[in-house]
Design a protein around this motif. Structure first.
Motif, PDB file in Angstrom:
ATOM      1  N   ASP A  35      -7.207  -7.595   8.987  1.00 24.47           N
ATOM      2  CA  ASP A  35      -6.206  -7.185   9.967  1.00 24.47           C
ATOM      3  C   ASP A  35      -4.778  -7.206   9.424  1.00 24.47           C
ATOM      4  O   ASP A  35      -3.838  -6.922  10.165  1.00 24.47           O
ATOM      5  CB  ASP A  35      -6.304  -8.064  11.217  1.00 24.47           C
ATOM      6  CG  ASP A  35      -7.571  -7.785  12.012  1.00 24.47           C
ATOM      7  OD1 ASP A  35      -8.157  -6.689  11.837  1.00 24.47           O
ATOM      8  OD2 ASP A  35      -7.975  -8.643  12.819  1.00 24.47           O
ATOM      9  N   GLY A  36      -4.615  -7.586   8.150  1.00 25.65           N
ATOM     10  CA  GLY A  36      -3.310  -7.430   7.536  1.00 25.65           C
ATOM     11  C   GLY A  36      -2.657  -8.654   6.937  1.00 25.65           C
ATOM     12  O   GLY A  36      -1.591  -8.538   6.317  1.00 25.65           O
ATOM     13  N   PHE A  37      -3.237  -9.858   7.087  1.00 23.83           N
ATOM     14  CA  PHE A  37      -2.639 -11.033   6.452  1.00 23.83           C
ATOM     15  C   PHE A  37      -2.848 -10.915   4.947  1.00 23.83           C
ATOM     16  O   PHE A  37      -3.938 -10.597   4.493  1.00 23.83           O
ATOM     17  CB  PHE A  37      -3.288 -12.315   6.970  1.00 23.83           C
ATOM     18  CG  PHE A  37      -2.410 -13.530   6.901  1.00 23.83           C
ATOM     19  CD1 PHE A  37      -1.793 -14.006   8.046  1.00 23.83           C
ATOM     20  CD2 PHE A  37      -2.193 -14.191   5.701  1.00 23.83           C
ATOM     21  CE1 PHE A  37      -0.976 -15.138   8.003  1.00 23.83           C
ATOM     22  CE2 PHE A  37      -1.381 -15.303   5.643  1.00 23.83           C
ATOM     23  CZ  PHE A  37      -0.762 -15.784   6.799  1.00 23.83           C
ATOM     24  N   PRO A  38      -1.814 -11.168   4.123  1.00 24.31           N
ATOM     25  CA  PRO A  38      -1.951 -10.989   2.664  1.00 24.31           C
ATOM     26  C   PRO A  38      -3.063 -11.862   2.084  1.00 24.31           C
ATOM     27  O   PRO A  38      -3.031 -13.084   2.208  1.00 24.31           O
ATOM     28  CB  PRO A  38      -0.582 -11.406   2.123  1.00 24.31           C
ATOM     29  CG  PRO A  38       0.352 -11.311   3.287  1.00 24.31           C
ATOM     30  CD  PRO A  38      -0.457 -11.613   4.507  1.00 24.31           C
ATOM     31  N   ALA A  39      -4.049 -11.242   1.448  1.00 26.56           N
ATOM     32  CA  ALA A  39      -5.210 -11.972   0.936  1.00 26.56           C
ATOM     33  C   ALA A  39      -4.815 -13.043  -0.070  1.00 26.56           C
ATOM     34  O   ALA A  39      -5.413 -14.126  -0.106  1.00 26.56           O
ATOM     35  CB  ALA A  39      -6.198 -10.997   0.296  1.00 26.56           C
ATOM     36  N   ALA A  40      -3.814 -12.781  -0.885  1.00 33.30           N
ATOM     37  CA  ALA A  40      -3.392 -13.739  -1.904  1.00 33.30           C
ATOM     38  C   ALA A  40      -2.727 -14.972  -1.310  1.00 33.30           C
ATOM     39  O   ALA A  40      -2.486 -15.959  -2.021  1.00 33.30           O
ATOM     40  CB  ALA A  40      -2.449 -13.073  -2.892  1.00 33.30           C
ATOM     41  N   LEU A  58     -22.475 -11.904   0.738  1.00 31.27           N
ATOM     42  CA  LEU A  58     -22.692 -11.344   2.075  1.00 31.27           C
ATOM     43  C   LEU A  58     -21.756 -10.176   2.370  1.00 31.27           C
ATOM     44  O   LEU A  58     -22.153  -9.187   2.999  1.00 31.27           O
ATOM     45  CB  LEU A  58     -22.496 -12.431   3.134  1.00 31.27           C
ATOM     46  CG  LEU A  58     -23.592 -13.486   3.255  1.00 31.27           C
ATOM     47  CD1 LEU A  58     -23.169 -14.564   4.234  1.00 31.27           C
ATOM     48  CD2 LEU A  58     -24.902 -12.852   3.706  1.00 31.27           C
ATOM     49  N   PHE A  59     -20.502 -10.295   1.912  1.00 25.86           N
ATOM     50  CA  PHE A  59     -19.507  -9.277   2.231  1.00 25.86           C
ATOM     51  C   PHE A  59     -19.298  -8.272   1.098  1.00 25.86           C
ATOM     52  O   PHE A  59     -18.392  -7.439   1.170  1.00 25.86           O
ATOM     53  CB  PHE A  59     -18.180  -9.947   2.594  1.00 25.86           C
ATOM     54  CG  PHE A  59     -18.222 -10.698   3.893  1.00 25.86           C
ATOM     55  CD1 PHE A  59     -18.035 -10.042   5.103  1.00 25.86           C
ATOM     56  CD2 PHE A  59     -18.468 -12.069   3.918  1.00 25.86           C
ATOM     57  CE1 PHE A  59     -18.072 -10.730   6.304  1.00 25.86           C
ATOM     58  CE2 PHE A  59     -18.513 -12.769   5.118  1.00 25.86           C
ATOM     59  CZ  PHE A  59     -18.316 -12.089   6.308  1.00 25.86           C
ATOM     60  N   ASN A  60     -20.150  -8.385   0.061  1.00 27.85           N
ATOM     61  CA  ASN A  60     -20.095  -7.443  -1.064  1.00 27.85           C
ATOM     62  C   ASN A  60     -18.678  -7.366  -1.645  1.00 27.85           C
ATOM     63  O   ASN A  60     -18.116  -6.289  -1.854  1.00 27.85           O
ATOM     64  CB  ASN A  60     -20.553  -6.045  -0.616  1.00 27.85           C
ATOM     65  CG  ASN A  60     -20.830  -5.126  -1.798  1.00 27.85           C
ATOM     66  OD1 ASN A  60     -21.180  -5.600  -2.885  1.00 27.85           O
ATOM     67  ND2 ASN A  60     -20.658  -3.831  -1.596  1.00 27.85           N
ATOM     68  N   SER A  61     -18.104  -8.546  -1.884  1.00 28.11           N
ATOM     69  CA  SER A  61     -16.754  -8.622  -2.434  1.00 28.11           C
ATOM     70  C   SER A  61     -16.787  -9.385  -3.747  1.00 28.11           C
ATOM     71  O   SER A  61     -17.822  -9.894  -4.183  1.00 28.11           O
ATOM     72  CB  SER A  61     -15.816  -9.314  -1.441  1.00 28.11           C
ATOM     73  OG  SER A  61     -16.216 -10.652  -1.212  1.00 28.11           O
ATOM     74  N   SER A  62     -15.622  -9.479  -4.375  1.00 27.22           N
ATOM     75  CA  SER A  62     -15.461 -10.216  -5.622  1.00 27.22           C
ATOM     76  C   SER A  62     -14.059 -10.813  -5.628  1.00 27.22           C
ATOM     77  O   SER A  62     -13.221 -10.456  -4.803  1.00 27.22           O
ATOM     78  CB  SER A  62     -15.630  -9.276  -6.818  1.00 27.22           C
ATOM     79  OG  SER A  62     -14.540  -8.360  -6.880  1.00 27.22           O
ATOM     80  N   PRO A  63     -13.762 -11.738  -6.565  1.00 25.17           N
ATOM     81  CA  PRO A  63     -12.404 -12.272  -6.644  1.00 25.17           C
ATOM     82  C   PRO A  63     -11.346 -11.191  -6.857  1.00 25.17           C
ATOM     83  O   PRO A  63     -10.186 -11.369  -6.481  1.00 25.17           O
ATOM     84  CB  PRO A  63     -12.476 -13.233  -7.837  1.00 25.17           C
ATOM     85  CG  PRO A  63     -13.901 -13.667  -7.879  1.00 25.17           C
ATOM     86  CD  PRO A  63     -14.675 -12.453  -7.468  1.00 25.17           C
ATOM     87  N   GLU A  64     -11.757 -10.072  -7.429  1.00 27.31           N
ATOM     88  CA  GLU A  64     -10.815  -8.975  -7.655  1.00 27.31           C
ATOM     89  C   GLU A  64     -10.559  -8.183  -6.379  1.00 27.31           C
ATOM     90  O   GLU A  64      -9.422  -7.819  -6.078  1.00 27.31           O
ATOM     91  CB  GLU A  64     -11.333  -8.043  -8.759  1.00 27.31           C
ATOM     92  CG  GLU A  64     -11.341  -8.642 -10.157  1.00 27.31           C
ATOM     93  CD  GLU A  64     -12.422  -9.695 -10.340  1.00 27.31           C
ATOM     94  OE1 GLU A  64     -12.165 -10.669 -11.088  1.00 27.31           O
ATOM     95  OE2 GLU A  64     -13.500  -9.567  -9.715  1.00 27.31           O
ATOM     96  N   THR A  65     -11.601  -7.930  -5.609  1.00 24.76           N
ATOM     97  CA  THR A  65     -11.430  -7.136  -4.383  1.00 24.76           C
ATOM     98  C   THR A  65     -11.007  -7.988  -3.194  1.00 24.76           C
ATOM     99  O   THR A  65     -10.470  -7.468  -2.211  1.00 24.76           O
ATOM    100  CB  THR A  65     -12.740  -6.407  -4.024  1.00 24.76           C
ATOM    101  OG1 THR A  65     -13.785  -7.372  -3.780  1.00 24.76           O
ATOM    102  CG2 THR A  65     -13.165  -5.472  -5.153  1.00 24.76           C
ATOM    103  N   PHE A  66     -11.236  -9.309  -3.289  1.00 25.17           N
ATOM    104  CA  PHE A  66     -10.841 -10.227  -2.213  1.00 25.17           C
ATOM    105  C   PHE A  66     -10.176 -11.443  -2.865  1.00 25.17           C
ATOM    106  O   PHE A  66     -10.814 -12.480  -3.074  1.00 25.17           O
ATOM    107  CB  PHE A  66     -12.058 -10.643  -1.386  1.00 25.17           C
ATOM    108  CG  PHE A  66     -11.719 -11.447  -0.154  1.00 25.17           C
ATOM    109  CD1 PHE A  66     -11.084 -10.850   0.929  1.00 25.17           C
ATOM    110  CD2 PHE A  66     -12.032 -12.801  -0.079  1.00 25.17           C
ATOM    111  CE1 PHE A  66     -10.764 -11.598   2.061  1.00 25.17           C
ATOM    112  CE2 PHE A  66     -11.722 -13.545   1.044  1.00 25.17           C
ATOM    113  CZ  PHE A  66     -11.084 -12.941   2.122  1.00 25.17           C
ATOM    114  N   PRO A  67      -8.886 -11.336  -3.206  1.00 21.09           N
ATOM    115  CA  PRO A  67      -8.216 -12.366  -4.019  1.00 21.09           C
ATOM    116  C   PRO A  67      -7.713 -13.579  -3.232  1.00 21.09           C
ATOM    117  O   PRO A  67      -6.646 -14.120  -3.524  1.00 21.09           O
ATOM    118  CB  PRO A  67      -7.055 -11.586  -4.634  1.00 21.09           C
ATOM    119  CG  PRO A  67      -6.710 -10.570  -3.605  1.00 21.09           C
ATOM    120  CD  PRO A  67      -8.032 -10.161  -2.975  1.00 21.09           C
ATOM    121  N   ALA A  68      -8.480 -13.988  -2.232  1.00 17.29           N
ATOM    122  CA  ALA A  68      -8.144 -15.214  -1.512  1.00 17.29           C
ATOM    123  C   ALA A  68      -8.571 -16.416  -2.358  1.00 17.29           C
ATOM    124  O   ALA A  68      -9.204 -16.277  -3.404  1.00 17.29           O
ATOM    125  CB  ALA A  68      -8.830 -15.225  -0.156  1.00 17.29           C
TER     126      ALA A  68
END
Length: 220
Positions: A35-40, A58-68
């Motif tokens: 919804d817009g909060f900066p992932a980093a 589960l969410f088909n993500s990676s540290p690169e695509t989801f840098p939280a």
């Protein structure tokens, strides 16, 4: 959606270097990022670090695509989260979120802390301890917020129920006792606004009603 959710998103848009901390599995932090909060600027924490890897699966993500960021460990371990007095001013230095192994460097830095289906796992004294520990992480800036939802009661006390065919006893706060804990025990009285609402919500199957407390604690 929690009643104070839009307030959290506004902090993400308007506050300089906001930090969002999600205590638990981490699916809610993905919602705020979507919804817009900066992932980093988002951090998750759970007892089991392997759940973070499971989240990527589960969410088909990676540290690169989801840098939280993620901090694994027991929040009752002071090396992970120690009780500290609530901040009265903003720290002069910002923590390096990329190298966090503990939540303690976040003292006085976090704009929004989210905790759903978590407090009710613990006894009354443990809930107070956890509240004090999280309060120490919250930014002193007005509008900083802790929010969540968990099993509640119309009157403070033990709630018995059957969950996944297992009978359990849970200590549950009422809206009044929950507000009194935060405004007076955790924080000095009058420096936070506590909103707490009791609701009975239908389970997924729709056969039962579950007593829930939705709440937020906002710095004034």
């Amino acid at each position: 959606m929690l009643p104070a959710y839009e307030h959290v998103m506004r902090l993400g848009r308007e506050r300089k270097d906001p930090i969002f901390l999600d205590i638990g599995f981490g699916n809610d932090m993905r919602e705020v990022v979507h919804d817009g909060f900066p992932a980093a600027r988002v951090i998750g924490s759970d007892l089991h670090p392997e759940l973070w890897d499971l989240g990527h699966e589960l969410f088909n993500s990676s540290p690169e695509t989801f840098p939280a960021h993620f901090v694994g460990g027991n929040v009752f371990n002071p090396e992970i989260l120690a009780v500290a007095p609530p901040a009265s001013m903003q720290p002069t230095e910002s923590p390096n979120l990329d190298n966090l192994t503990s939540l303690n460097p976040l003292r006085g830095q976090v704009s929004a802390i989210h905790s759903t289906a978590f407090f009710h796992l613990f006894k009354e004294d443990e809930q107070l301890h956890l509240a004090r520990a999280l309060a120490g992480l919250l930014s002193a800036d007005p509008g900083s917020i802790i929010l969540g939802g968990h099993t509640g009661a119309q009157e403070k006390g033990t709630v018995s129920g059957v969950y996944n065919n297992i009978e359990v006893d849970i200590f549950a706060h009422s809206p009044e006792s929950w507000a009194a804990m935060w405004d007076g025990e955790v924080f000095e009285k009058g420096i936070v606004k506590v909103e707490a609402e009791f609701r009975e919500v239908s389970t997924v199957a729709g056969r039962d009603r579950h007593p829930l407390l939705y709440w937020s604690v906002t710095k004034l």
